[in-house]
Design a protein around this motif. Structure first.
Motif, mmCIF file in Angstrom:
data_model
loop_
_atom_site.group_PDB
_atom_site.id
_atom_site.type_symbol
_atom_site.label_atom_id
_atom_site.label_comp_id
_atom_site.label_asym_id
_atom_site.label_seq_id
_atom_site.Cartn_x
_atom_site.Cartn_y
_atom_site.Cartn_z
ATOM 1 N N THR A 152 -17.072 36.406 80.017
ATOM 2 C CA THR A 152 -18.438 36.138 80.486
ATOM 3 C C THR A 152 -19.307 35.607 79.351
ATOM 4 O OG1 THR A 152 -18.150 37.940 82.051
ATOM 5 C CG2 THR A 152 -20.398 37.231 81.664
ATOM 6 N N ILE A 153 -19.146 36.207 78.169
ATOM 7 C CA ILE A 153 -19.951 35.775 77.020
ATOM 8 C C ILE A 153 -19.554 34.356 76.593
ATOM 9 C CG2 ILE A 153 -20.499 36.262 74.594
ATOM 10 C CD1 ILE A 153 -20.222 39.258 75.237
ATOM 11 N N ARG A 154 -18.253 34.043 76.647
ATOM 12 C CA ARG A 154 -17.800 32.680 76.310
ATOM 13 C C ARG A 154 -18.430 31.658 77.243
ATOM 14 N NH1 ARG A 154 -12.548 34.649 76.085
ATOM 15 N NH2 ARG A 154 -11.955 35.185 73.958
ATOM 16 N N ALA A 155 -18.522 32.023 78.523
ATOM 17 C CA ALA A 155 -19.108 31.100 79.499
ATOM 18 C C ALA A 155 -20.611 30.936 79.262
ATOM 19 C CB ALA A 155 -18.856 31.615 80.920
ATOM 20 N N LEU A 156 -21.256 31.984 78.795
ATOM 21 C CA LEU A 156 -22.704 31.941 78.551
ATOM 22 C C LEU A 156 -23.036 31.232 77.239
ATOM 23 C CD1 LEU A 156 -25.595 33.143 79.336
ATOM 24 C CD2 LEU A 156 -24.996 35.082 77.871
ATOM 25 N N GLU A 157 -22.101 31.329 76.284
ATOM 26 C CA GLU A 157 -22.362 30.906 74.906
ATOM 27 C C GLU A 157 -22.968 29.502 74.751
ATOM 28 O OE1 GLU A 157 -21.700 29.105 71.089
ATOM 29 O OE2 GLU A 157 -20.553 28.574 72.875
ATOM 30 N N PRO A 158 -22.473 28.478 75.493
ATOM 31 C CA PRO A 158 -23.045 27.136 75.282
ATOM 32 C C PRO A 158 -24.532 27.046 75.633
ATOM 33 C CG PRO A 158 -20.969 27.014 76.511
ATOM 34 C CD PRO A 158 -21.364 28.456 76.448
ATOM 35 N N THR A 159 -25.038 27.985 76.425
ATOM 36 C CA THR A 159 -26.448 27.935 76.828
ATOM 37 C C THR A 159 -27.345 28.714 75.855
ATOM 38 O OG1 THR A 159 -26.434 29.939 78.198
ATOM 39 C CG2 THR A 159 -25.676 27.913 79.254
ATOM 40 N N LEU A 160 -26.719 29.404 74.891
ATOM 41 C CA LEU A 160 -27.509 30.208 73.951
ATOM 42 C C LEU A 160 -27.989 29.344 72.789
ATOM 43 C CD1 LEU A 160 -25.232 33.411 73.820
ATOM 44 C CD2 LEU A 160 -27.351 33.089 75.120
ATOM 45 N N PRO A 161 -29.124 29.701 72.187
ATOM 46 C CA PRO A 161 -29.611 28.912 71.049
ATOM 47 C C PRO A 161 -28.666 29.027 69.857
ATOM 48 C CG PRO A 161 -31.050 30.808 71.482
ATOM 49 C CD PRO A 161 -29.994 30.818 72.536
ATOM 50 N N PRO A 162 -28.754 28.083 68.920
ATOM 51 C CA PRO A 162 -27.858 28.149 67.758
ATOM 52 C C PRO A 162 -28.135 29.382 66.884
ATOM 53 C CG PRO A 162 -29.383 26.271 67.598
ATOM 54 C CD PRO A 162 -29.640 26.933 68.905
ATOM 55 N N GLY A 163 -27.206 29.676 66.010
ATOM 56 C CA GLY A 163 -27.371 30.829 65.110
ATOM 57 C C GLY A 163 -26.656 32.058 65.637
ATOM 58 N N THR A 164 -26.699 33.100 64.835
ATOM 59 C CA THR A 164 -26.011 34.337 65.209
ATOM 60 C C THR A 164 -26.820 35.102 66.257
ATOM 61 O OG1 THR A 164 -25.092 34.471 63.001
ATOM 62 C CG2 THR A 164 -25.009 36.479 64.311
ATOM 63 N N ILE A 165 -26.108 35.558 67.254
ATOM 64 C CA ILE A 165 -26.729 36.334 68.322
ATOM 65 C C ILE A 165 -26.408 37.816 68.070
ATOM 66 C CG2 ILE A 165 -26.807 36.742 70.828
ATOM 67 C CD1 ILE A 165 -27.704 33.897 70.167
ATOM 68 N N ALA A 166 -27.423 38.644 68.077
ATOM 69 C CA ALA A 166 -27.208 40.084 67.861
ATOM 70 C C ALA A 166 -26.822 40.744 69.181
ATOM 71 C CB ALA A 166 -28.477 40.712 67.311
ATOM 72 N N ILE A 167 -25.681 41.417 69.168
ATOM 73 C CA ILE A 167 -25.242 42.130 70.372
ATOM 74 C C ILE A 167 -25.744 43.575 70.298
ATOM 75 C CG2 ILE A 167 -23.216 43.036 71.595
ATOM 76 C CD1 ILE A 167 -22.000 40.420 71.476
ATOM 77 N N VAL A 168 -26.548 43.950 71.275
ATOM 78 C CA VAL A 168 -27.117 45.302 71.313
ATOM 79 C C VAL A 168 -26.605 46.024 72.562
ATOM 80 C CG1 VAL A 168 -29.256 46.657 71.494
ATOM 81 C CG2 VAL A 168 -29.202 44.603 70.064
ATOM 82 N N PRO A 169 -25.764 47.048 72.392
ATOM 83 C CA PRO A 169 -25.313 47.803 73.572
ATOM 84 C C PRO A 169 -26.437 48.695 74.098
ATOM 85 C CG PRO A 169 -23.917 48.215 71.624
ATOM 86 C CD PRO A 169 -25.160 47.554 71.151
ATOM 87 N N VAL A 170 -26.528 48.835 75.402
ATOM 88 C CA VAL A 170 -27.502 49.767 75.990
ATOM 89 C C VAL A 170 -27.100 51.177 75.550
ATOM 90 C CG1 VAL A 170 -28.338 50.784 78.150
ATOM 91 C CG2 VAL A 170 -28.075 48.307 77.959
ATOM 92 N N PRO A 171 -28.023 51.911 74.899
ATOM 93 C CA PRO A 171 -27.639 53.217 74.357
ATOM 94 C C PRO A 171 -27.566 54.318 75.418
ATOM 95 C CG PRO A 171 -29.946 52.773 73.892
ATOM 96 C CD PRO A 171 -29.424 51.561 74.620
#
Ligand code: ZN
Ligand code: ZN
Length: 324
Positions: A152-171
């Motif tokens: 799912t993230i691979r499919a979303l990735e091209p639509t995300l802005p450049p740079g590193t994306i911080a992954i935050v799990p719901v705590p």
């Protein structure tokens, strides 16, 4: 046979068919086996449950999973028409402005996240697999669900802005996490990141930011609450302890399930208030109001913010490829 509730011990869950069958009485087995044999068989079945925890089929492969191969492979990616913001299944009426692919709720009020995507529908085997991880602590299922999230993230990735994306799990609330022994959202996120590290072009694209977001109240029991009540129930439940790791950074919030979006919205609101940039949401599963659209093929459907339904499918190497 559906999922049977019982606590599962971690370890090797199955054995070869030979060993299982050898321990079961057969026509050739003397009716009264020696006590040592009975004790051995009893211990064997105690520590090596032999049937799939979802369908009940005998497990014939050595595996740490108490689930058969076909149950693991059954969940399929969503395919259909979805709101370009919250990902809810939509049956857009003819005549609607084709440029506006948001559902009625998102048209009324845009949620505090840019977009929410999910791998599959929260039902059938996918729900059973999530429950086995979450409630029965079958932790070897984290990589299985992590692979789905990575797709799912691979499919979303091209639509995300450049740079590193911080992954935050719901705590999870600390007490709940201590009881469960782990946070399933974090376990799935870690497993997804391992998958995303191959190919290496994604290695630095995503970075886990665990421990930034805190849950100060146990709010898990939201069953029976309306959308508004859920929102009220969650107010003040989350906080950011130290905003430094997320300041002006784009965030991908990760969870196992998306239901009404109240949790995702509240987390996104708190993260943005603490100084984060934009927020996206990715979950393994989501509930859908129009269940028919979740019936699927091998395609994954995911809409960009201005394109309703481009689809992707796997090629022979397991990579996702755009097909329309
Ligand atoms: Zn099965
Ligand atoms: Zn929507």
């Amino acid at each position: 046979m559906r999922l049977r509730r019982s606590r599962v011990r971690e370890g090797v869950f199955s054995s070869t068919g030979f060993r299982i069958r050898a321990a079961r009485p057969t026509a050739a087995t003397p009716p009264v086996a020696g006590w040592a044999e009975r004790v051995a068989a009893s211990l064997f079945f105690t520590f090596f449950p032999a049937d799939c925890r979802i369908c009940g089929a005998p497990l014939i492969e050595i595996s740490r999973l108490p689930v058969c191969e076909s149950c693991v492979r059954e969940p399929q990616p969503l395919c259909g028409t979805f709101c370009s913001v919250c990902g809810e299944a939509c049956d857009f009426p003819t005549g609607l402005n084709i440029g506006d692919t948001r559902c009625r709720i998102c048209r009324k009020a845009h949620p505090p996240f840019d977009r929410a995507v999910a791998y599959g529908s929260y039902d059938g085997n996918l729900r059973d697999l999530i429950h086995l991880l979450k409630f029965d602590q079958v932790r070897p299922l984290a990589p299985v669900l992590g692979r789905m999230l990575a797709d799912t993230i691979r499919a979303l990735e091209p639509t995300l802005p450049p740079g590193t994306i911080a992954i935050v799990p719901v705590p999870l609330y600390a007490k709940k996490k201590a009881q469960r022994g782990f946070n399933q959202a974090e376990a799935i996120a870690r497993a997804a990141l391992k998958c995303l590290a191959r190919p290496s072009r994604f290695e630095r694209r995503f970075e886990l930011c665990g421990g930034v977001l805190l849950r100060s109240r146990d709010t898990e029991s939201q069953i029976g609450l309306s959308r508004r009540q859920r929102r009220e129930n969650l107010r003040g439940a989350f906080s950011v302890c130290d905003p430094t790791p997320i300041l002006q950074r784009n965030i991908l919030l990760v969870d196992d399930v998306y239901t009404t979006g109240a949790t995702a919205s509240e987390c996104a609101r708190v993260l943005r208030r603490a100084g984060a940039g934009r927020v996206w949401v990715a979950t393994v599963a989501r509930t859908l109001k129009i269940p028919d659209v979740s019936a699927v093929s091998s395609a994954i459907s995911s809409a960009t913010s201005d394109d309703l339904s481009w689809r992707q499918s796997r090629d022979d190497n397991g990579e996702l490829a755009s097909v329309s």
